[in-house]
Design a protein around this motif. Structure first.
Motif, short mmCIF file in Angstrom:
data_model
loop_
_atom_site.label_atom_id
_atom_site.label_comp_id
_atom_site.label_asym_id
_atom_site.label_seq_id
_atom_site.Cartn_x
_atom_site.Cartn_y
_atom_site.Cartn_z
N LYS A 77 -35.54 -42.75 -3.98
CA LYS A 77 -34.83 -43.54 -2.96
C LYS A 77 -35.67 -44.72 -2.50
O LYS A 77 -35.16 -45.81 -2.25
CB LYS A 77 -34.46 -42.65 -1.77
CG LYS A 77 -33.43 -41.58 -2.09
CD LYS A 77 -33.20 -40.67 -0.88
CE LYS A 77 -32.24 -39.54 -1.22
NZ LYS A 77 -32.05 -38.61 -0.07
N GLU A 145 -33.75 -58.59 -11.84
CA GLU A 145 -32.57 -57.76 -12.00
C GLU A 145 -32.91 -56.31 -12.28
O GLU A 145 -32.24 -55.40 -11.78
CB GLU A 145 -31.70 -58.31 -13.14
CG GLU A 145 -30.39 -57.56 -13.33
CD GLU A 145 -29.52 -58.17 -14.39
OE1 GLU A 145 -28.38 -57.70 -14.54
OE2 GLU A 145 -29.96 -59.10 -15.09
N ARG A 148 -33.98 -54.88 -8.98
CA ARG A 148 -33.11 -55.23 -7.85
C ARG A 148 -33.94 -55.76 -6.68
O ARG A 148 -33.74 -55.39 -5.52
CB ARG A 148 -32.26 -54.04 -7.40
CG ARG A 148 -31.33 -53.52 -8.47
CD ARG A 148 -30.48 -52.38 -7.97
NE ARG A 148 -29.49 -52.82 -7.02
CZ ARG A 148 -28.30 -53.29 -7.33
NH1 ARG A 148 -27.94 -53.42 -8.60
NH2 ARG A 148 -27.46 -53.66 -6.41
N ASP A 158 -34.76 -58.65 2.15
CA ASP A 158 -33.98 -57.42 2.24
C ASP A 158 -32.49 -57.77 2.19
O ASP A 158 -31.94 -58.32 3.15
CB ASP A 158 -34.32 -56.69 3.54
CG ASP A 158 -33.62 -55.34 3.65
OD1 ASP A 158 -33.17 -54.83 2.60
OD2 ASP A 158 -33.51 -54.80 4.76
N SER A 160 -28.41 -56.48 1.24
CA SER A 160 -27.52 -55.34 1.03
C SER A 160 -27.09 -55.34 -0.44
O SER A 160 -27.31 -56.32 -1.17
CB SER A 160 -26.28 -55.44 1.93
OG SER A 160 -25.46 -56.52 1.50
N LYS A 161 -26.48 -54.25 -0.88
CA LYS A 161 -26.01 -54.14 -2.27
C LYS A 161 -25.05 -55.27 -2.61
O LYS A 161 -25.16 -55.91 -3.66
CB LYS A 161 -25.34 -52.79 -2.49
CG LYS A 161 -24.80 -52.56 -3.90
CD LYS A 161 -24.21 -51.17 -4.02
CE LYS A 161 -23.71 -50.90 -5.42
NZ LYS A 161 -22.53 -51.73 -5.77
N THR A 162 -24.11 -55.56 -1.71
CA THR A 162 -23.13 -56.61 -1.98
C THR A 162 -23.77 -58.00 -1.97
O THR A 162 -23.45 -58.84 -2.81
CB THR A 162 -21.99 -56.55 -0.94
OG1 THR A 162 -21.39 -55.26 -0.97
CG2 THR A 162 -20.93 -57.60 -1.23
N GLU A 163 -24.68 -58.24 -1.03
CA GLU A 163 -25.38 -59.53 -0.98
C GLU A 163 -26.16 -59.76 -2.27
O GLU A 163 -26.15 -60.86 -2.84
CB GLU A 163 -26.32 -59.57 0.22
CG GLU A 163 -25.61 -59.64 1.56
CD GLU A 163 -26.54 -59.37 2.74
OE1 GLU A 163 -26.10 -59.58 3.89
OE2 GLU A 163 -27.69 -58.93 2.52
N TYR A 164 -26.84 -58.70 -2.72
CA TYR A 164 -27.62 -58.81 -3.95
C TYR A 164 -26.72 -59.12 -5.15
O TYR A 164 -27.01 -60.00 -5.96
CB TYR A 164 -28.40 -57.52 -4.20
CG TYR A 164 -29.04 -57.48 -5.56
CD1 TYR A 164 -30.25 -58.12 -5.82
CD2 TYR A 164 -28.42 -56.80 -6.62
CE1 TYR A 164 -30.81 -58.11 -7.07
CE2 TYR A 164 -28.98 -56.79 -7.88
CZ TYR A 164 -30.18 -57.44 -8.11
OH TYR A 164 -30.72 -57.44 -9.35
N GLU A 165 -25.64 -58.39 -5.28
CA GLU A 165 -24.75 -58.58 -6.44
C GLU A 165 -24.10 -59.97 -6.41
O GLU A 165 -23.88 -60.59 -7.46
CB GLU A 165 -23.69 -57.48 -6.47
CG GLU A 165 -24.30 -56.12 -6.82
CD GLU A 165 -23.28 -55.00 -6.80
OE1 GLU A 165 -22.12 -55.26 -6.41
OE2 GLU A 165 -23.64 -53.87 -7.17
N TRP A 188 -16.51 -57.56 -5.88
CA TRP A 188 -15.76 -56.54 -5.14
C TRP A 188 -14.80 -55.76 -6.04
O TRP A 188 -14.35 -54.69 -5.67
CB TRP A 188 -14.97 -57.20 -4.01
CG TRP A 188 -15.79 -57.47 -2.79
CD1 TRP A 188 -15.93 -56.66 -1.70
CD2 TRP A 188 -16.62 -58.61 -2.52
NE1 TRP A 188 -16.77 -57.22 -0.77
CE2 TRP A 188 -17.21 -58.43 -1.25
CE3 TRP A 188 -16.90 -59.79 -3.22
CZ2 TRP A 188 -18.06 -59.37 -0.67
CZ3 TRP A 188 -17.75 -60.71 -2.66
CH2 TRP A 188 -18.34 -60.51 -1.41
N TYR A 202 -20.06 -63.55 3.23
CA TYR A 202 -21.27 -63.10 2.53
C TYR A 202 -22.11 -64.27 2.04
O TYR A 202 -23.35 -64.16 1.96
CB TYR A 202 -20.90 -62.16 1.39
CG TYR A 202 -20.74 -60.73 1.87
CD1 TYR A 202 -21.79 -59.83 1.79
CD2 TYR A 202 -19.54 -60.30 2.43
CE1 TYR A 202 -21.66 -58.53 2.26
CE2 TYR A 202 -19.39 -59.00 2.89
CZ TYR A 202 -20.47 -58.13 2.80
OH TYR A 202 -20.34 -56.84 3.27
#
Length: 234
Positions: A77, A145, A148, A158, A160-165, A188, A202
């Motif tokens: 984690k 990549e 991540r 730092d 979030s998952k969505t910001e990174y993608e 999405w 975003y």
């Protein structure tokens, strides 16, 4: 986090409650050229993990505070790409299966041969070195990549998952402007039925965390990442 990884510069964490064995491992690994830090308990190791940022963890299973399986799950984690080598007296097939299912990359039973241990460590570190890919680099922005990880001016950001993608999608399509609809489908998913204003929200998150100038709004089309991609040699 922005330390350049090489096999020779690897950092190894030892989690072993047998004081004599832990010290012998520390001496052996330091002699082999690695930077080493040892811990008696899983709690202490997890608390110091981010500070030490090891490339590989040698992990006993039978520890006084928490077992190695639980520690391995927590390590995954904290860092999905950290290497975990379980070094334990538990040699049953079920123990090994549980170890690998908990996140171990390799499993060696006690008593062990020092040369075999070092060979396994070198093999794991070589694999990590090979797997590390070139980053997407745009000026001060670096996107790794495989890990991540996003760096801006050398400091980890730092996201979030969505910001990174979203950022990664813009990086992979940096030669053109991409529309809100295209971004929604890619990030999405085509089954997303929310407003396309979500993309704008975003984009603003990313601008606040990185720079207000890093993502350009192309009127009537969408967005594109600013700057030319820099080729890297690592």
């Amino acid at each position: 986090m922005n330390r350049q990884f090489t096999e020779k510069s690897a950092k190894i964490m030892i989690v072993e409650d047998d004081k004599k064995l832990r010290r012998l491992l520390e001496i052996e690994l330091e002699h082999a050229g690695y930077e080493v830090m040892g811990f008696e308990s899983g709690v202490d190791a997890l608390d110091e993990f981010k500070n030490f940022s090891p490339d590989l963890v040698i992990l006993d299973i039978m520890l006084p505070d928490m077992d190695g399986y639980e520690i391995a799950q927590n390590l995954r984690k904290l860092s999905p790409d950290v290497l975990i080598l379980m070094l334990t007296a538990l040699g049953m097939k079920k123990d090994k299966i549980t170890g690998f299912e908990s996140g171990a990359d390799d499993y060696l039973t006690k008593p062990f041969d020092n040369e075999e241990l070092l060979a396994r460590i070198r093999a794991l570190l070589r694999r990590k070195h090979i797997e590390i890919s070139k980053p997407f680099k745009f000026g001060a922005l670096e996107i790794y990549e495989d890990r991540r990880v996003v760096l801006y001016h050398g400091k980890e950001v730092d996201l979030s998952k969505t910001e990174y993608e979203l950022l990664l999608y813009l990086a992979k399509n940096h030669k053109r402007a991409v529309s809100k609809e295209e971004i929604l489908n890619a990030v999405w998913g085509i089954d997303y039925y929310g407003s396309d204003n979500t993309v704008e929200v975003y984009i603003n998150y990313l601008r606040k965390k990185l720079s207000s100038e890093i993502i350009k709004t192309v009127r009537g089309i969408g967005y594109r990442l600013v700057g030319e991609q820099v080729e890297t040699d690592n």
